[in-house]
Design a protein around this motif. Sequence first.
Motif, short mmCIF file in Angstrom:
data_model
loop_
_atom_site.label_atom_id
_atom_site.label_comp_id
_atom_site.label_asym_id
_atom_site.label_seq_id
_atom_site.Cartn_x
_atom_site.Cartn_y
_atom_site.Cartn_z
N GLU A 417 -5.83 -9.48 -25.31
CA GLU A 417 -5.15 -10.29 -24.30
C GLU A 417 -4.20 -9.44 -23.48
OE1 GLU A 417 -5.51 -13.44 -23.39
OE2 GLU A 417 -7.17 -13.75 -24.78
N GLN A 418 -3.51 -8.51 -24.14
CA GLN A 418 -2.62 -7.61 -23.43
C GLN A 418 -3.38 -6.73 -22.45
OE1 GLN A 418 -0.57 -5.68 -26.75
NE2 GLN A 418 1.27 -6.87 -26.30
N GLN A 419 -4.52 -6.21 -22.88
CA GLN A 419 -5.32 -5.36 -22.01
C GLN A 419 -5.85 -6.14 -20.81
OE1 GLN A 419 -8.26 -3.81 -24.69
NE2 GLN A 419 -6.89 -2.26 -25.55
N ARG A 420 -6.28 -7.38 -21.03
CA ARG A 420 -6.73 -8.20 -19.91
C ARG A 420 -5.59 -8.44 -18.92
NH1 ARG A 420 -9.10 -11.51 -24.13
NH2 ARG A 420 -11.33 -11.05 -24.35
N GLY A 421 -4.41 -8.76 -19.45
CA GLY A 421 -3.26 -8.98 -18.58
C GLY A 421 -2.90 -7.74 -17.78
N ASP A 422 -2.94 -6.57 -18.42
CA ASP A 422 -2.64 -5.32 -17.71
C ASP A 422 -3.67 -5.07 -16.61
OD1 ASP A 422 -0.49 -4.98 -19.37
OD2 ASP A 422 -1.50 -3.57 -20.71
N TRP A 423 -4.94 -5.33 -16.91
CA TRP A 423 -5.98 -5.09 -15.89
C TRP A 423 -5.82 -6.04 -14.72
CZ3 TRP A 423 -9.97 -8.28 -14.10
CH2 TRP A 423 -10.86 -7.65 -13.23
N LEU A 424 -5.54 -7.31 -14.99
CA LEU A 424 -5.35 -8.28 -13.90
C LEU A 424 -4.18 -7.88 -13.02
CD1 LEU A 424 -5.93 -11.54 -15.96
CD2 LEU A 424 -7.38 -10.73 -14.09
N THR A 425 -3.14 -7.31 -13.60
CA THR A 425 -2.02 -6.83 -12.80
C THR A 425 -2.41 -5.63 -11.96
OG1 THR A 425 -0.44 -7.63 -14.48
CG2 THR A 425 0.36 -5.98 -12.92
N VAL A 426 -3.18 -4.72 -12.53
CA VAL A 426 -3.60 -3.51 -11.81
C VAL A 426 -4.41 -3.86 -10.57
CG1 VAL A 426 -5.13 -1.50 -11.96
CG2 VAL A 426 -3.48 -1.95 -13.78
#
Length: 438
Positions: A417-426
């Motif tokens: 979930e953290q990785q998905r959130g980081d990617w969506l921000t990028v």
Amino acid sequence: MSRPPAPRVLLASRGYIDRMDAGLVSIRGAQEIISMISSRRSVTKLILGHNELNDDGGIVLFKFLSSAIGRTYLIAEISLNSNAMGNRTLAAISEYIRGNKALRELFLQNNYFTGDPDTWRSFTAALNASRIELLSLTTNNNLSDGFLQAFLPLLDSPHLREAHLSAIGLTAQSAPTLIEYISSPRCRLHTLKCNGNALGFRCVKSILRAIERHNFSLLTVEMYSNNLAAPSSSDNTSEDDDDDDTGGPASIDAWKASEALLRRLMLRNAHLKRQTEKEALCLLRYARPLLLFSSRSSVRCIDCSCIEVSTSGAPQVAPTAPERSPFRALPTELQLYIMSFLAPTLSPAQRIRIYTYASSHATLPRAGLCLPGRGHAIQSLCVLDPASMPFGMTPGGGGCAGGKCAGALNSVVCHKEQQRGDWLTVVGCSSYDPCRED
């Protein structure tokens, strides 16, 4: 004579230093805190509220934290509410947070900060270069409108998500500054709290109108206790006002109508955020195999020695479409146009960023076999919810057994979930974009 057993310390709290209301005073109190920090291997939280460190103690503390030794402590949360600190401490805090990658939450409520423009311009520049996600300046009564006019026009932090600006003496003169920031792409906040100020009813309505027309990132907005309305001529708002607005306090029905509108706007933004994130992940899933051309080049991690694996044979990579497929024969513009129907909620700029990400080999997962102890960080694991753990299981074993993610429902922290959130921000897809140009 046997020694009494040492008091049990919870594993989760070993990295905390909680000295709230401990009678810490000035330099001597700061030195006591520094001694406690230096005696530990790691410190993740520094809770120092309701003491009397003042400027002298604050400067000593943050000079230590800014030193080479202090920087080794990856502190994620600092609370300094009610410590009689002023602008001199704020300057020291600015030096500490500039470039800081660990600090996430900074609480500075109820201190003696003033609205000096130079001090806040320096602090805002440092905040923009940090990874702070939550900033609280609540009940700093001496800030007032001058602070906001120096702070918000320069605020452009890609990570700040929550700002607490309650009871800081704001009046209707702050309306243009607030509206300009809320309406700009620089506003990436999810939570904005402006309770207990003197904004007035017309200012609140103008802010709501700005959110309705221009802002889709805010999910929580609080503006309670702002009904100390000045005469309508002093409410200098940039948005057009309704003809039925008059000076003086608004009626209860008018406030209830505004609160209902605010709830609808927050529900709208939350729905559009979920839809944007869902479509962004879906578009990436299909754009990766369609846009990423197969390659026989091998990949090696740059920070460790691992086995080279061809990118075309990597198991982590989705199978690419045949290079001579009918879809590949279409012009690139037509390919992108067809894929755009998979994500109709996304703006053209958001889709282009996903296409660019999906078509780059540099964004692929590493294909090498990285072994622990060879200079490569071990993959982060989920942190299980203790209530969901089987009886007798210890929490030290990690939450991802057998290489499988524990999942967001059974874990406090889910690394996927953290990785998905980081990617969506990028890729700029963490909130809805109404076709705004970057």
